[in-house]
Design a protein around this motif. Structure first.
Motif, mmCIF file in Angstrom:
data_model
loop_
_atom_site.group_PDB
_atom_site.id
_atom_site.type_symbol
_atom_site.label_atom_id
_atom_site.label_comp_id
_atom_site.label_asym_id
_atom_site.label_seq_id
_atom_site.Cartn_x
_atom_site.Cartn_y
_atom_site.Cartn_z
ATOM 1 N N GLU A 109 0.822 -1.219 0.000
ATOM 2 C CA GLU A 109 0.000 0.000 0.000
ATOM 3 C C GLU A 109 0.855 1.267 0.000
ATOM 4 O OE1 GLU A 109 -3.258 0.094 -0.532
ATOM 5 O OE2 GLU A 109 -3.281 -2.096 -0.622
ATOM 6 N N GLU B 233 3.932 1.561 -1.244
ATOM 7 C CA GLU B 233 4.501 1.700 -2.591
ATOM 8 C C GLU B 233 3.453 2.207 -3.568
ATOM 9 O OE1 GLU B 233 6.642 -1.681 -4.051
ATOM 10 O OE2 GLU B 233 8.121 -1.576 -2.431
ATOM 11 N N LYS B 234 2.225 1.719 -3.480
ATOM 12 C CA LYS B 234 1.159 2.171 -4.384
ATOM 13 C C LYS B 234 0.962 3.675 -4.304
ATOM 14 C CE LYS B 234 -2.101 -1.670 -4.505
ATOM 15 N NZ LYS B 234 -3.462 -2.059 -4.091
ATOM 16 N N HIS C 117 6.483 -3.942 -6.407
ATOM 17 C CA HIS C 117 5.851 -3.699 -7.708
ATOM 18 C C HIS C 117 6.792 -3.877 -8.889
ATOM 19 C CE1 HIS C 117 3.015 -1.781 -4.944
ATOM 20 N NE2 HIS C 117 2.120 -2.094 -5.856
#
Length: 162
Positions: free
Chosen positions: A35, A37-38, A58
């Motif tokens: 989350e 990194e998103k 990712h």
């Protein structure tokens, strides 16, 4: 954009400990790591920053065609500490940026570490120094060494890419 990592950390709570799959290295990926990194990737994309991000969860993502910078992102460095001492231990989010897509050490131009439990953001900018950045944007200079060469250092590297 690293303040947004702290926002995710504070909002996600106990759910951050959930294992939601494997990362590109075959290791367990925690929800908190994915989350964070998103949200950082989304922010870089929104800013249209011409960077290629290499992240643990990712993989490799170009924010725009023909990126001019390389960014390395770890949504949560210190996962084992996070699991044992969430909200108290020393773990954080790391992002650094280098000029070019195959940089040498001297081409890293900026970076930061968000230390979540302490709610401290440390940043550096090439030729400008290192700072503790407060939530209101104020900066406090962090004392750092002027040395540009290692006098005595052992460096161990795993050069096998998975």
């Amino acid at each position: 954009c690293l303040w947004s990592a702290l926002d995710v950390h504070d909002r996600i709570g106990q759910e951050g400990l959930e294992v939601i799959g494997k990362n590109r290295f075959g290791e367990n990926a925690l929800r908190i790591d994915v989350e964070i990194e998103k949200v950082i990737i989304a922010r870089l994309r929104k800013e249209q920053f011409p960077v290629r991000i290499v992240s643990e969860e990712h993989g490799i993502i170009d924010m725009m065609s023909n990126p001019q910078f390389l960014g390395r992102l770890d949504g949560l460095d210190g996962s084992s500490v996070y699991k044992k001492s969430r909200g108290r231990g020393r773990y954080g989010t790391m992002l650094d940026i280098a000029l070019g897509l195959d940089p040498q050490y001297r081409e890293y131009i900026a970076g930061g570490i968000m230390e979540h439990a302490a709610q401290r953001l440390y940043c550096y900018a090439k030729e400008k120094g290192a700072y503790l950045v407060l939530r209101n944007g104020d900066k406090i200079l962090v004392q750092s060494a002027d040395d540009t060469k290692f006098k005595h250092a052992r460096v161990y590297a795993d050069t096998v890419w998975k």
